[in-house]
Design an enzyme around this catalytic site. Structure first.
Site, PDB file in Angstrom:
ATOM      1  N   SER A  40       0.824  -1.224   0.000  1.00 46.97           N
ATOM      2  CA  SER A  40       0.000   0.000   0.000  1.00 46.97           C
ATOM      3  C   SER A  40       0.851   1.265   0.000  1.00 46.97           C
ATOM      4  CB  SER A  40      -0.908   0.010   1.234  1.00 46.97           C
ATOM      5  OG  SER A  40      -1.877  -1.004   1.114  1.00 46.97           O
ATOM      6  N   CYS A 130     -16.500  -6.326  18.616  1.00 47.67           N
ATOM      7  CA  CYS A 130     -17.665  -5.468  18.402  1.00 47.67           C
ATOM      8  C   CYS A 130     -18.936  -6.018  19.030  1.00 47.67           C
ATOM      9  CB  CYS A 130     -17.866  -5.238  16.903  1.00 47.67           C
ATOM     10  SG  CYS A 130     -17.645  -6.702  15.926  1.00 47.67           S
ATOM     11  N   HIS A 243     -24.501  -4.587  13.719  1.00 49.14           N
ATOM     12  CA  HIS A 243     -24.777  -5.881  14.350  1.00 49.14           C
ATOM     13  C   HIS A 243     -26.036  -5.759  15.214  1.00 49.14           C
ATOM     14  CE1 HIS A 243     -21.056  -7.349  12.888  1.00 49.14           C
ATOM     15  NE2 HIS A 243     -20.343  -7.412  13.996  1.00 49.14           N
ATOM     16  N   ASN A 317     -21.140  -1.810  13.970  1.00 51.95           N
ATOM     17  CA  ASN A 317     -20.002  -2.615  14.426  1.00 51.95           C
ATOM     18  C   ASN A 317     -18.645  -2.013  14.046  1.00 51.95           C
ATOM     19  OD1 ASN A 317     -21.301  -3.566  11.848  1.00 51.95           O
ATOM     20  ND2 ASN A 317     -19.288  -4.518  11.617  1.00 51.95           N
TER      21      ASN A 317
HETATM   22  C1  2RA Z   1     -16.924 -10.155  13.015  1.00 51.31           C
HETATM   23  N1  2RA Z   1     -16.689  -9.432  15.323  1.00 51.31           N
HETATM   24  O1  2RA Z   1     -18.035  -9.570  13.051  1.00 51.31           O
HETATM   25  C2  2RA Z   1     -16.003 -10.076  14.217  1.00 51.31           C
HETATM   26  C3  2RA Z   1     -14.707  -9.403  13.893  1.00 51.31           C
HETATM   27  N2  2RA Z   1     -14.870  -8.075  13.472  1.00 51.31           N
HETATM   28  O2  2RA Z   1     -16.504 -10.816  12.049  1.00 51.31           O
END
Ligand code: 2RA
Length: 338
Positions: A40, A130, A243, A317
């Site tokens: 990068s 998260c 989420h 998330n």
């Molecule tokens: C997911 N919490 O949602 C896990 C990693 N970010 O895949």
């Protein structure tokens, strides 16, 4: 006072969100060092209206930065977050690398900010997963009031948790299905478009996935209570950002719906959205994606348990679940410790 900030993984999904939240919250950044892998180098990132050149994480001299925000994978943090800490750069790490290490604090800023003081041992603070993050922001006021003894949680996790490749897979499958083509899962084990897949991360010997056990391990560490029991089922769903979690708690003292609503309406980081009518509850797409709050709705007393309470918890998330909490920890660090 301004602080030189290194962002490791600056070209990734969380890295880009870190940059935008640093701007939005006007974090006092002196010099920004966007870091990424050698491939990068040569790219630039936008920060405060400027194009900033990406530097090679492998060779970066971390003594140039006072703060390091890492989101470049556990294997990278294992080497370079440690190296940064040894150079005097205080790291907030988004990976799972240090979360379960006893002498490294694991912090949700609305829940256990006092634990940040433990950064001094390694100059590292770990950011929780998260799915744990949003759940504990919502459960903290209820735990303080009535002492949670057990948590059952089913998660409905968006594909952005799996990174850009998982997001691209959802888009590809959605297009394929719309044009009657075959779906070829690559990143996620089974078709994710218009589907729910009950596996995130690897399976462990006890039949749980690592994602599910993270919620158990991290809840006990953050609440500083090894007696609290957590039973999680983590599901990937065909959603891009946000989420969602169906949570059932069992408390030592009964919590009524009215009391829970009162506690949550005054809780830091929480937005209560709990009306028993169509649309009177939060969802990933309509409330959470792109915003900072943890939203709570569908509160009802558990008809199967005299001290049980059910909640629906939704949050972005990538923001509170990762980048925002990271920067909130950095804000506390520079205000109270550095
Ligand atoms: C997911 N919490 O949602 C896990 C990693 N970010 O895949």
């Amino acid at each position: 006072r301004r602080w030189n900030v290194a962002v490791a993984g600056a070209t990734g999904l969380v890295g880009g969100t870190l940059l935008s939240i640093l701007e939005q919250r006007e974090f006092p950044v002196g010099e920004l060092f966007p870091l990424a892998s050698a491939r990068s180098v040569g790219k630039t990132v936008r920060f405060r209206g400027q194009d900033v050149a990406v530097q090679d994480l492998e060779t970066f001299d971390f003594s140039k930065a006072q703060i390091g925000l890492f989101s470049a994978g556990a294997s990278v943090s294992k080497v370079h977050a440690v190296r940064a800490g040894q150079a005097g750069c205080v790291v907030i790490d988004n990976t799972s690398q240090f979360r379960y290490q006893d002498d490294i604090p694991l912090v949700v800023t609305e829940v256990n900010p006092h634990a940040i003081a433990g950064y001094r041992k390694h100059n590292i603070v770990a950011n929780p997963n998260c799915s744990t993050m949003q759940m504990l922001v919502a459960l903290k006021p209820l735990h303080d009031a009535a002492h949670i003894e057990r948590i059952n949680v089913s998660t409905y996790q968006s594909v952005s948790g799996g990174g850009q490749k998982a997001m691209d897979e959802l888009a590809r499958q959605t297009t394929a299905l719309a044009s009657g083509e075959a779906v070829r899962p690559q990143v996620i084990a089974k078709q994710i478009a218009f589907n729910c897949v009950p596996q995130i991360d690897v399976f462990l010997d006890n039949g749980y996935t690592k994602e599910e056990m993270k919620m158990f391990w991290e809840t006990q560490k953050i609440f500083e209570d090894t007696s609290i029991r957590v039973n999680a089922t983590a599901v990937r769903v065909g959603v891009y950002f946000g989420h969602s979690e169906a949570v059932s708690i069992e408390t030592r003292r009964k919590l009524t719906v009215g009391e829970a609503r009162e506690l949550l309406s005054n809780a830091p980081g929480v937005v209560l959205m709990d009306e028993r009518k169509p649309g009177g509850y939060p969802t990933a797409v309509t409330e959470a994606a792109g915003t900072d709050a943890v939203y709570v709705g569908r509160i009802r007393e558990d008809i199967s348990h005299e001290c049980g309470l059910n909640l629906w918890i939704v949050s972005d998330n990538i923001r509170k679940g990762a980048a925002l909490n990271t920067i909130q920890i950095a804000e506390i660090l520079v205000k109270e410790y550095l």
